[in-house]
Design a protein around this motif. Sequence first.
Motif, short mmCIF file in Angstrom:
data_model
loop_
_atom_site.label_atom_id
_atom_site.label_comp_id
_atom_site.label_asym_id
_atom_site.label_seq_id
_atom_site.Cartn_x
_atom_site.Cartn_y
_atom_site.Cartn_z
N ALA A 1 0.62 -1.07 0.21
CA ALA A 1 -0.02 0.02 0.02
C ALA A 1 0.78 1.14 0.03
O ALA A 1 0.66 2.04 -0.75
CB ALA A 1 -0.99 0.04 1.20
N ALA A 2 2.05 1.19 0.71
CA ALA A 2 2.90 2.33 1.05
C ALA A 2 3.56 2.70 -0.75
O ALA A 2 3.76 3.93 -0.85
CB ALA A 2 3.85 2.13 1.77
N ILE B 1 0.64 3.93 -2.72
CA ILE B 1 0.33 5.59 -2.56
C ILE B 1 1.42 6.33 -3.04
O ILE B 1 1.09 7.63 -3.67
CB ILE B 1 0.33 5.69 -1.07
N ALA B 2 2.68 5.99 -2.95
CA ALA B 2 3.71 6.72 -3.71
C ALA B 2 3.36 6.83 -5.28
O ALA B 2 3.77 7.89 -5.89
CB ALA B 2 5.14 5.98 -3.45
N VAL B 3 2.89 5.91 -5.88
CA VAL B 3 2.68 6.02 -7.27
C VAL B 3 1.69 6.85 -7.51
O VAL B 3 1.83 7.64 -8.71
CB VAL B 3 2.45 4.54 -7.88
N GLY B 4 0.72 7.00 -6.88
CA GLY B 4 -0.52 7.95 -6.88
C GLY B 4 -1.53 7.72 -7.94
O GLY B 4 -1.51 6.35 -8.36
N GLY B 5 -2.36 8.70 -8.00
CA GLY B 5 -3.46 8.32 -8.91
C GLY B 5 -4.48 7.09 -8.48
O GLY B 5 -4.67 6.95 -7.56
N PRO B 6 -4.99 6.33 -9.71
CA PRO B 6 -6.00 5.16 -9.21
C PRO B 6 -5.10 4.39 -8.23
O PRO B 6 -5.83 3.53 -7.40
CB PRO B 6 -6.25 4.74 -10.65
N ILE C 1 -5.69 2.72 -0.60
CA ILE C 1 -6.63 3.19 0.34
C ILE C 1 -7.83 2.02 0.59
O ILE C 1 -8.07 1.67 1.58
CB ILE C 1 -7.12 4.49 0.24
N ARG C 2 -8.38 1.79 -0.47
CA ARG C 2 -9.56 0.73 -0.67
C ARG C 2 -9.09 -0.51 0.21
O ARG C 2 -9.38 -1.11 0.82
CB ARG C 2 -10.31 0.66 -1.95
N ALA D 1 -7.70 -14.72 2.80
CA ALA D 1 -8.64 -13.63 2.85
C ALA D 1 -8.02 -12.34 2.95
O ALA D 1 -8.69 -11.29 2.11
CB ALA D 1 -9.53 -13.74 4.28
N LEU D 2 -7.03 -11.78 3.40
CA LEU D 2 -6.39 -10.52 3.65
C LEU D 2 -5.71 -10.47 2.05
O LEU D 2 -5.83 -9.45 1.40
CB LEU D 2 -5.27 -10.66 4.41
N ALA D 3 -5.17 -11.12 1.66
CA ALA D 3 -4.39 -11.23 0.31
C ALA D 3 -5.33 -11.02 -0.86
O ALA D 3 -5.29 -10.09 -1.65
CB ALA D 3 -3.57 -12.77 -0.27
N ALA D 4 -6.58 -11.68 -0.83
CA ALA D 4 -7.61 -11.51 -1.95
C ALA D 4 -8.41 -10.28 -1.51
O ALA D 4 -8.65 -9.49 -2.51
CB ALA D 4 -8.44 -12.75 -1.86
N ALA D 5 -8.75 -9.88 -0.39
CA ALA D 5 -9.26 -8.72 -0.22
C ALA D 5 -8.53 -7.59 -0.69
O ALA D 5 -9.14 -6.52 -1.26
CB ALA D 5 -9.54 -8.51 1.29
N PHE D 6 -7.39 -7.21 -0.15
CA PHE D 6 -6.39 -6.29 -0.53
C PHE D 6 -6.29 -6.10 -2.12
O PHE D 6 -6.57 -5.15 -2.71
CB PHE D 6 -5.03 -6.32 0.10
#
Length: 154
Positions: A19-20, A23-28, A34-35, A86-91
């Motif tokens: 995620a970090a 976030i650094a990439v930005g945009g979509p 975040i989602r 579950a975490l892998a698929a959700a993320f």
Amino acid sequence: MMIGLSKSANRGQIWVGVAALLIAVGGPARRGAIRGTLVLGASTLVATKLLKPLFPRHRPPVHAVPGQRRFGDAADTPSFPSAHAALAAAFTTGVAIESRTAGYLIAPLAGAIAYSRVHTGAHWPSDVVAGSAVGVTVALLTQRFWSAHGQNAA
């Protein structure tokens, strides 16, 4: 390698790092991060607090997996469903809702983490399939109250 990969996903640690980067990439990709991060918490609650107590399945026996593939003692929590899967698929699904490209790029990592849980003897294959289904479902449900943004959205 599978042991390290499996351990890196404990408590969603690897997804926070991914995620970090997103976030650094930005945009979509940033919106996807975040989602994806938000659905980590929701999928954890569903898998560990709701489903594991309802289905207290035992983990694979120690003798079923060669010693070099197993990492330490078996967890004392129920096996079904796999919270790691579950975490892998959700993320990954959460990211893909906002950015198909980012979702495609991290999907192999999610698949490898899910596979690592079977490879190391932490879960039965059906635990991983069920965990993955939980994660995808939780992430898709977020669209009911938070619509995807942009043209690159899945």
